[in-house]
Design an enzyme around this catalytic site. Structure first.
Site, PDB file in Angstrom:
ATOM      1  N   GLU A 166     -11.917  31.123 -49.867  1.00 29.31           N
ATOM      2  CA  GLU A 166     -10.670  30.424 -50.215  1.00 29.31           C
ATOM      3  C   GLU A 166      -9.474  31.288 -49.852  1.00 29.31           C
ATOM      4  OE1 GLU A 166     -10.879  28.097 -53.801  1.00 29.31           O
ATOM      5  OE2 GLU A 166      -8.868  28.775 -54.415  1.00 29.31           O
ATOM      6  N   ASP A 168      -5.333  31.192 -50.797  1.00 33.16           N
ATOM      7  CA  ASP A 168      -4.445  30.505 -51.734  1.00 33.16           C
ATOM      8  C   ASP A 168      -2.984  30.877 -51.576  1.00 33.16           C
ATOM      9  OD1 ASP A 168      -6.611  29.319 -53.134  1.00 33.16           O
ATOM     10  OD2 ASP A 168      -6.890  31.125 -54.326  1.00 33.16           O
ATOM     11  N   GLU A 196      -0.278  29.760 -54.379  1.00 29.72           N
ATOM     12  CA  GLU A 196      -0.141  29.046 -55.649  1.00 29.72           C
ATOM     13  C   GLU A 196       1.225  29.374 -56.251  1.00 29.72           C
ATOM     14  OE1 GLU A 196      -4.668  29.068 -57.350  1.00 29.72           O
ATOM     15  OE2 GLU A 196      -3.629  31.001 -57.281  1.00 29.72           O
TER      16      GLU A 196
END
Length: 279
Positions: free
Chosen positions: A103, A105, A107
């Site tokens: 993953e 990210d 955010e």
């Protein structure tokens, strides 16, 4: 003298132009599946805008129909105005939900009115995460759209804000790195009260709901899983930060970094991750 066009003819012509512009920029439903309350509209320039809604009943998101193995991914976002504490708005790639997933990210952790929104960048490789760099955004991300970019190639992962490189996660041959699992692109808006703001101390104030985050100008210049890479992919496939970009990384770290996992000895009691001691 030229013939004058009737109001009806002008209206039809205007609608045809708008339809053509909209069709050229209709990325949401062509490229993504949606979940929760997702609305689509067009702004004055003809760009499609995807709006995610968060209320007490549910969040929202969209995820790409394609999966990718390396690429450059970019989108413009306008975040929640005012008190956004407890909310999390995301733009990220993931290979799925398995214990060994990969993953990448970006955010955005909402905050109380007047406090900076925190951008959390993170990388997971073979289920190993905990590699966060967090930055206070140096502008109001709700006042206008700003561009957020992830470049993922076999050498490094680069995070950019409005064209400025703020982080580079390097690959080392003996350490986990996202290199074999295709990933889908996601955008989500959800309740992160247990985690997002001051480590969960400030929850969402639901009197301000529904909360809305807007996305536009999505682009993916990427290798599709099982397919060929697009023409010109060398531009990002071999990309590494140059001297000026390492300068913007140092600028972001010096002025806006809130958290660096490589400085968290309380968290890593058995020693910092191996990459932290390498240049």
């Amino acid at each position: 003298m030229a013939a004058r066009r009737s109001p009806l003819a002008l209206l039809v012509a205007s609608l045809a132009v708008l339809a053509a512009v909209a069709s050229a920029d209709s990325w949401l439903y062509e490229k993504f599946n949606t979940d929760g309350t997702v609305r689509a509209d067009y702004d004055a320039s003809g760009q499609q805008v995807a709006m995610l809604n968060l209320d007490r009943s549910s969040g929202a998101g969209f995820n790409s129909k394609e999966q990718y193995l390396y690429g450059e991914f970019s989108i413009q976002m306008k975040l929640i105005p005012g008190n956004s504490a407890g909310t999390v708005s995301c733009f990220y790639l993931t290979s799925g939900d398995s214990d060994d997933h990969d993953e990448i990210d970006m955010e955005f952790m909402g905050n109380s009115t007047g406090q900076p929104v925190v951008l959390n960048t993170n990388v997971w490789a073979s289920g190993d995460g905990k590699k966060e760099h967090q930055f206070d955004l140096w502008f109001d991300p709700a006042a206008d759209y700003h561009t957020y970019t992830i470049i993922w190639n076999p050498t490094n992962i680069i995070f950019k804000v409005d064209g400025n490189v703020i982080r580079c996660f390097k690959r080392y041959a003996d350490l986990p790195y996202p290199s074999s699992r295709p990933m889908a692109l996601h955008a989500t808006l959800w309740d992160g009260s247990y985690w997002a703001t001051e480590k969960g101390k400030v929850p969402i104030d639901w009197s301000g709901a529904p909360f809305v985050v807007s996305y536009r100008s999505y682009s993916a210049d990427a290798c599709v899983s099982g397919g060929a890479c697009p023409a010109g992919s060398d531009r990002w496939m071999n990309k590494q930060p140059d001297a000026a970009e390492w300068g913007t990384i140092k600028w972001a770290e010096s002025n806006y970094m809130r958290y660096n996992y490589c400085e968290d000895g309380w968290r890593f009691t058995q020693g910092l991750p191996a990459e932290c001691s390498r240049s």
